[in-house]
Scaffold this active site. Structure first.
Site, PDB file in Angstrom:
ATOM      1  N   LYS A 170       0.893  -1.173   0.000  1.00 37.60           N
ATOM      2  CA  LYS A 170       0.000   0.000   0.000  1.00 37.60           C
ATOM      3  C   LYS A 170       0.933   1.225   0.000  1.00 37.60           C
ATOM      4  O   LYS A 170       0.802   2.136   0.843  1.00 37.60           O
ATOM      5  CB  LYS A 170      -0.898  -0.046   1.254  1.00 37.60           C
ATOM      6  CG  LYS A 170      -1.988   0.989   1.282  1.00 37.60           C
ATOM      7  CD  LYS A 170      -3.223   0.588   0.499  1.00 37.60           C
ATOM      8  CE  LYS A 170      -4.210   1.731   0.437  1.00 37.60           C
ATOM      9  NZ  LYS A 170      -5.375   1.460  -0.401  1.00 37.60           N
ATOM     10  N   ASP A 203      -5.558  -3.621  -1.759  1.00 41.11           N
ATOM     11  CA  ASP A 203      -7.021  -3.670  -1.924  1.00 41.11           C
ATOM     12  C   ASP A 203      -7.411  -4.164  -3.317  1.00 41.11           C
ATOM     13  O   ASP A 203      -8.308  -4.990  -3.478  1.00 41.11           O
ATOM     14  CB  ASP A 203      -7.682  -2.319  -1.598  1.00 41.11           C
ATOM     15  CG  ASP A 203      -6.868  -1.113  -2.017  1.00 41.11           C
ATOM     16  OD1 ASP A 203      -5.706  -1.298  -2.422  1.00 41.11           O
ATOM     17  OD2 ASP A 203      -7.378   0.016  -1.951  1.00 41.11           O
TER      18      ASP A 203
END
Ligand code: NAI
Length: 333
Positions: A170, A203
């Site tokens: 991320k 994600d």
């Protein structure tokens, strides 16, 4: 003869480890098994749930096959699994996941491996209260640990014919911590042009995993993402009861199934030994015994393909019936 440390554990542990040992031997692998207690029985008899002799044995032999060990809730001793990882610095967690014939799942053709950094990230245990009502938990990412797990992933990919590593992060938000993890992985990737490398934001990866998991090969990630994603991936192929696992470091490798000690069915010949049998296959491959591993894989495919399953997978076979069916399939070649 190669010696392997055997930790049968408790609950269903002794039943599933006995099944795995029986099958490994039926496949032609000859090992000396050095069996040790761990958990509450070791505490009662030796005074420590993870006696020094267990750690010495794993370091001496380099490899252990381990059944699940019950951890008391809320009181009692610290998890044997957590201590083993810490004391032996088993920095890489390996979770191969593939669809198996006859095991109900939503997908076909899944064959991927999650490599998880096992020692740092948000699991460093650095948490404190800043002021009442405000808590800080520190995510620690180091160049050393990130580089060493990336090296492990690329070496593993090369040794097992894997073609692509997807680095998961991320780094768009955690620019420094995940940024460093990604940077270290890219530096190791540059030394391995034979393995393709790409990366995904965590994600987006999760979305792609539950739509087209067959697109992925090796996934490399830090501790927390790896913890979550490896269970998600187990769910793609039938759940935690069917997938193998291993924790590896410089001083040893502990091969263990992901499920727990299942006290509700312990000692009743109902446990599914599939996860530990597949774990034993990983161990065989780790030791370079590809023929023996292939024999077990082929027998498993035949027995599962013929519809034999234990109760947890909707069948009625007992632990020993399932095990003996695999032994017979191995013997028939
Ligand atoms: P669990 O995995 O032992 O059981 C959850 C459910 O799955 C139960 O209904 C159980 O009967 C079933 N199940 C699990 N493995 C099975 C198998 N091989 N065949 C058929 N059914 C199976 O998880 P739970 O109940 O949360 O944990 C029980 C104990 O195991 C706890 O003390 C926990 O700390 C410990 N544990 C140990 C692990 C290890 O040593 N690696 C990993 C996970 C839990």
């Amino acid at each position: 003869m190669k010696t392997i440390t055997l930790l049968p554990g408790d609950g269903i542990g002794p039943e599933v480890t006995a099944a795995a040992v029986r099958i490994v031997e039926a496949a032609g692998a000859r090992f000396e098994w050095e069996s040790h207690l761990a958990g509450s029985e070791a505490l009662a008899r030796i005074g420590d749930p993870l006696p020094r002799e267990v750690l010495d044995s794993i370091q001496r032999n380099g490899v252990a096959l381990k059944g699940p060990v019950t951890t008391p809730v809320g009181k009692g001793f610290q998890s044997v699994n957590v201590r083993l990882r810490r004391e032996l610095e088993l920095y890489a967690n390996l979770r191969p996941v593939r669809t198996l014939p006859g095991v109900p799942s939503r997908f076909e053709g899944v064959d991927l491996v999650v490599v998880r950094e096992n020692t740092e990230g948000l699991y460093s245990g650095l948490e404190h209260t800043v002021v009442p009502g405000v808590v800080e938990s520190l995510k620690v990412i180091t160049e050393r640990a990130s580089t060493r797990v990336a090296r492990f992933a690329y070496d593993y990919a090369r040794a097992h014919g894997r073609r692509r590593i997807t680095v998961v992060h991320k780094a768009n938000i955690m620019k420094l911590s995940d940024g460093l993890f990604l940077e270290c992985a890219r530096a190791v990737a540059a030394e391995h042009p034979e393995v393709a490398t790409d990366d995904r934001i965590i994600d987006a990866l999760c979305m792609q995993l539950v739509t087209t998991p067959e697109r992925f090969d090796v996934l490399l990630m830090e501790n927390l993402y790896g913890d979550i994603v490896s269970d998600l991936c187990a769910g793609l192929v039938g759940g935690l009861g069917v997938v193998p696992g291993a924790n590896l470091g410089e001083s040893g490798a502990v091969f263990e199934a992901v499920h727990g000690s299942a006290p509700d069915i312990a000692g009743r010949n109902l446990a599914n030994p599939l996860a530990l049998i597949q774990t034993a296959v990983l161990l065989l491959r780790h030791l370079g015994l590809a023929d023996e591993a292939g024999r077990v894989d082929a027998a498993l495919a035949r027995v599962l393909g013929a519809g034999l399953r234990t109760r947890d997978l909707g069948g009625s076979a007992t632990t020993t019936e399932f095990t003996e069916a695999i032994v017979r399939a191995i013997e028939l070649g």
